[in-house]
Scaffold this motif. Sequence first.
Motif, PDB file in Angstrom:
ATOM      1  N   ALA A  33     -18.302 -21.703 -82.798  1.00 38.74           N
ATOM      2  CA  ALA A  33     -16.725 -21.824 -82.140  1.00 38.74           C
ATOM      3  C   ALA A  33     -15.522 -21.204 -83.244  1.00 38.74           C
ATOM      4  O   ALA A  33     -14.806 -20.648 -82.310  1.00 38.74           O
ATOM      5  CB  ALA A  33     -16.553 -23.211 -83.153  1.00 38.74           C
ATOM      6  N   TYR A 198     -20.759 -29.403 -75.286  1.00 36.80           N
ATOM      7  CA  TYR A 198     -19.376 -29.007 -74.715  1.00 36.80           C
ATOM      8  C   TYR A 198     -18.521 -29.757 -74.111  1.00 36.80           C
ATOM      9  O   TYR A 198     -17.740 -29.260 -73.496  1.00 36.80           O
ATOM     10  CB  TYR A 198     -19.255 -28.010 -74.298  1.00 36.80           C
ATOM     11  N   ASP A 200     -16.138 -32.053 -74.671  1.00 37.01           N
ATOM     12  CA  ASP A 200     -14.295 -32.251 -75.509  1.00 37.01           C
ATOM     13  C   ASP A 200     -13.927 -30.425 -75.229  1.00 37.01           C
ATOM     14  O   ASP A 200     -13.149 -30.892 -75.705  1.00 37.01           O
ATOM     15  CB  ASP A 200     -14.493 -33.089 -77.016  1.00 37.01           C
ATOM     16  N   LEU A 201     -14.472 -29.868 -74.860  1.00 43.71           N
ATOM     17  CA  LEU A 201     -14.259 -28.231 -74.557  1.00 43.71           C
ATOM     18  C   LEU A 201     -14.000 -28.266 -72.688  1.00 43.71           C
ATOM     19  O   LEU A 201     -13.517 -26.825 -73.215  1.00 43.71           O
ATOM     20  CB  LEU A 201     -15.314 -27.426 -75.563  1.00 43.71           C
ATOM     21  N   THR A 224     -25.344 -34.904 -79.066  1.00 43.73           N
ATOM     22  CA  THR A 224     -24.486 -34.427 -79.184  1.00 43.73           C
ATOM     23  C   THR A 224     -23.687 -33.981 -81.098  1.00 43.73           C
ATOM     24  O   THR A 224     -24.389 -34.091 -81.557  1.00 43.73           O
ATOM     25  CB  THR A 224     -22.190 -34.279 -78.159  1.00 43.73           C
ATOM     26  N   LYS A 228     -19.904 -27.395 -82.321  1.00 44.42           N
ATOM     27  CA  LYS A 228     -17.956 -26.606 -81.738  1.00 44.42           C
ATOM     28  C   LYS A 228     -17.292 -27.307 -81.006  1.00 44.42           C
ATOM     29  O   LYS A 228     -16.409 -26.641 -81.046  1.00 44.42           O
ATOM     30  CB  LYS A 228     -19.168 -26.744 -79.624  1.00 44.42           C
ATOM     31  N   SER A 229     -17.228 -28.440 -81.141  1.00 44.95           N
ATOM     32  CA  SER A 229     -15.534 -28.865 -81.060  1.00 44.95           C
ATOM     33  C   SER A 229     -15.258 -29.311 -82.383  1.00 44.95           C
ATOM     34  O   SER A 229     -13.653 -28.670 -81.898  1.00 44.95           O
ATOM     35  CB  SER A 229     -15.957 -30.674 -79.982  1.00 44.95           C
ATOM     36  N   ASP A 278     -12.651 -40.009 -83.683  1.00 38.19           N
ATOM     37  CA  ASP A 278     -11.411 -39.512 -83.160  1.00 38.19           C
ATOM     38  C   ASP A 278     -10.276 -39.437 -83.227  1.00 38.19           C
ATOM     39  O   ASP A 278      -9.552 -39.895 -83.089  1.00 38.19           O
ATOM     40  CB  ASP A 278     -11.268 -40.216 -81.728  1.00 38.19           C
ATOM     41  N   THR A 283      -8.548 -34.733 -82.768  1.00 41.09           N
ATOM     42  CA  THR A 283      -8.273 -34.379 -81.453  1.00 41.09           C
ATOM     43  C   THR A 283      -7.384 -33.691 -80.831  1.00 41.09           C
ATOM     44  O   THR A 283      -7.437 -33.087 -80.402  1.00 41.09           O
ATOM     45  CB  THR A 283      -7.802 -35.950 -80.310  1.00 41.09           C
ATOM     46  N   ILE A 286      -8.728 -30.025 -81.650  1.00 42.68           N
ATOM     47  CA  ILE A 286      -9.645 -29.982 -80.914  1.00 42.68           C
ATOM     48  C   ILE A 286      -8.953 -30.012 -79.400  1.00 42.68           C
ATOM     49  O   ILE A 286      -9.647 -28.941 -78.366  1.00 42.68           O
ATOM     50  CB  ILE A 286     -10.931 -31.350 -80.460  1.00 42.68           C
ATOM     51  N   SER A 289      -8.315 -25.660 -80.380  1.00 44.78           N
ATOM     52  CA  SER A 289      -9.016 -25.879 -79.824  1.00 44.78           C
ATOM     53  C   SER A 289      -9.623 -25.040 -78.198  1.00 44.78           C
ATOM     54  O   SER A 289     -10.099 -24.251 -77.884  1.00 44.78           O
ATOM     55  CB  SER A 289     -10.315 -25.850 -80.079  1.00 44.78           C
ATOM     56  N   ARG A 290      -9.857 -26.093 -77.470  1.00 48.43           N
ATOM     57  CA  ARG A 290     -10.417 -26.132 -75.698  1.00 48.43           C
ATOM     58  C   ARG A 290      -9.129 -25.276 -75.003  1.00 48.43           C
ATOM     59  O   ARG A 290      -9.088 -24.620 -74.572  1.00 48.43           O
ATOM     60  CB  ARG A 290      -9.983 -27.322 -75.301  1.00 48.43           C
TER      61      ARG A 290
END
Length: 428
Positions: A33, A198, A200-201, A224, A228-229, A278, A283, A286, A289-290
Motif C-alpha cells: 500500500a 480492496y 474499501d479502496l 479481507t 491494503k486499506s 471503523d 475511515t 482510508i 488513501s483511496r
Amino acid sequence: MTVTLSATLAANEDIERRRRAGERVLHLAFGEAGLPVHPALRDRLAAASERNGYGPVAGAPGLRAAAAGYWTRRGLTTDPDLVVCGPGSKSLLYGLLLAIGGDIVLPMPSWVSYAAQADLVGSRPLLVPAPPGEGGVPDPDLVAAEVRLARSQGRTVSSVLVTLPDNPTGRLATPETIARLVRVAREFDLTIISDEIYRDLLHDPDLPYTSPADLAPERTIITTGLSKSLALGGWRIGVARLPENGHELRRQLLAVASEIWSAPAAPVQEAAAYAFGDPDELTERIARSRRLHGVVARAVHDRFTEIGACVPMPQGGFYLYPDLSHLRLGGSAEITKLLLEEHGIGVLPGHAFGDTPTAARVRVAVSLLYGDTAEERLAALNSPDPLQLPWIAANLDFLSAGLSRLSPVRHGVVGERPAALVPTACHG
C-alpha cells in the motif's frame, strides 16, 4: 512438488537488490500500500504488546465482533461465531482451500497466489477469462461450460473464487456479472470465495458494488484484511466471514488453522479490532488513501495510453493491467525483462497471473511511487495535488521517458508496426 518463491515477492527482492547496487529502478511490481501506519494503530499495538498468550484459534472475541460489525455496516448482517481470524487473508485462503477440498475455478488473470495455493493443496485450478472490460470474476457462461466438462471427466469441482475489486486489473465486476455467477454457483453447487480486501479502496465509493454474499449468503465466504486499506501488510492479520449455517466449514477451517498458525498475534488482533470498528480517524485515512491511489493510478494509466497501450481504466486498489502487444516486442516475459533491464521499470509479467504468455500484458502497481520516506508518503497522502509533488512528478517523468523509448525499431524488431496504435480489443 516444486515450489517457487511468489512472483511478487521474488520481483520485489530482485528490484531491491538492483537498487542497493545503485541502479535506478522504478518499482511498479509490488502490491504494497506504500503508506505510513496511522498513529492510533501504533498506539493500540504498543498498548497490547504484553499480550503474549496464544488465544483462541478462531481469533479473539473482540476482533471477531468488530469484524462482524464491519460487515453488518456494509449491509451483511454477520454472526461473530462465523468469523475466523488468521495471520493475513492469504493464510485464510490457503486454509479454506484445504477445508473445502476439490478443484477450484479462478478468473484469468488473477492474483499469483491463488493458483499456487491450489497447487500446494492438490487442487487443479480451472482458469476462466473474465468478461471483456471486467476483472476478478470468471465469465459465468464459461464457468458453467468448464465445470460441466471437468465433471464429465471425473473431476470434483467444489468452488469458484472472485476478487472485488481485482488484482491485477484494478477493475470491478458489475452487479449483473455477480448475479449471473451466483446463478451458476447454485446450479453447480459451488462455494463462492470472495476476496474483498480492496473493497474499501474503490476510487469512486459510489460505484455499484455487489458482493456474492448479498445474493447468495448460504454459499459465499468473504475474506479481507488490513494490508491494503490501512497499509498493514507487515502486521499480517485477516478475517473470513463464513456462509450462513457454515458451522461445519468453521470446524474444518479451525482444525487446519490449529495445525498451521495456532492463533493470530495477540497484540495485532487488538489493533485490528479497533480498525474494524471503523473509527472516524481511520475511515478518514482510508478515504484519503483511496483518493491518492486513484489519482496516481489514473496518471500512470495516461502514461501507458500515450504510447498506444490498451489499459482498462482502474476502478479500485492501486493496479493497472496494460497490454503492450501492439509494440510486437514479444510476450509478457520479454516485455517485462525489457522494461526492467533497459528502461529501469519494474513490473510483473501477465503470465505470472495465469494469463497467456504470448500476450504482452503486465501488472503495474502504483503504490510505491508515493515516496521513499515516511515523510514523503505522508505528504503525498495529505496533498491536495499529489501529482505536483517533486518526487511523484519525477517518478512519472521517468516512467514516461522509459515508455516512450519502447519501439520495435529501437529494440531491433523486424516488421511493420500495426497501423492502429490502440488495439481494437481494448475495453474499459
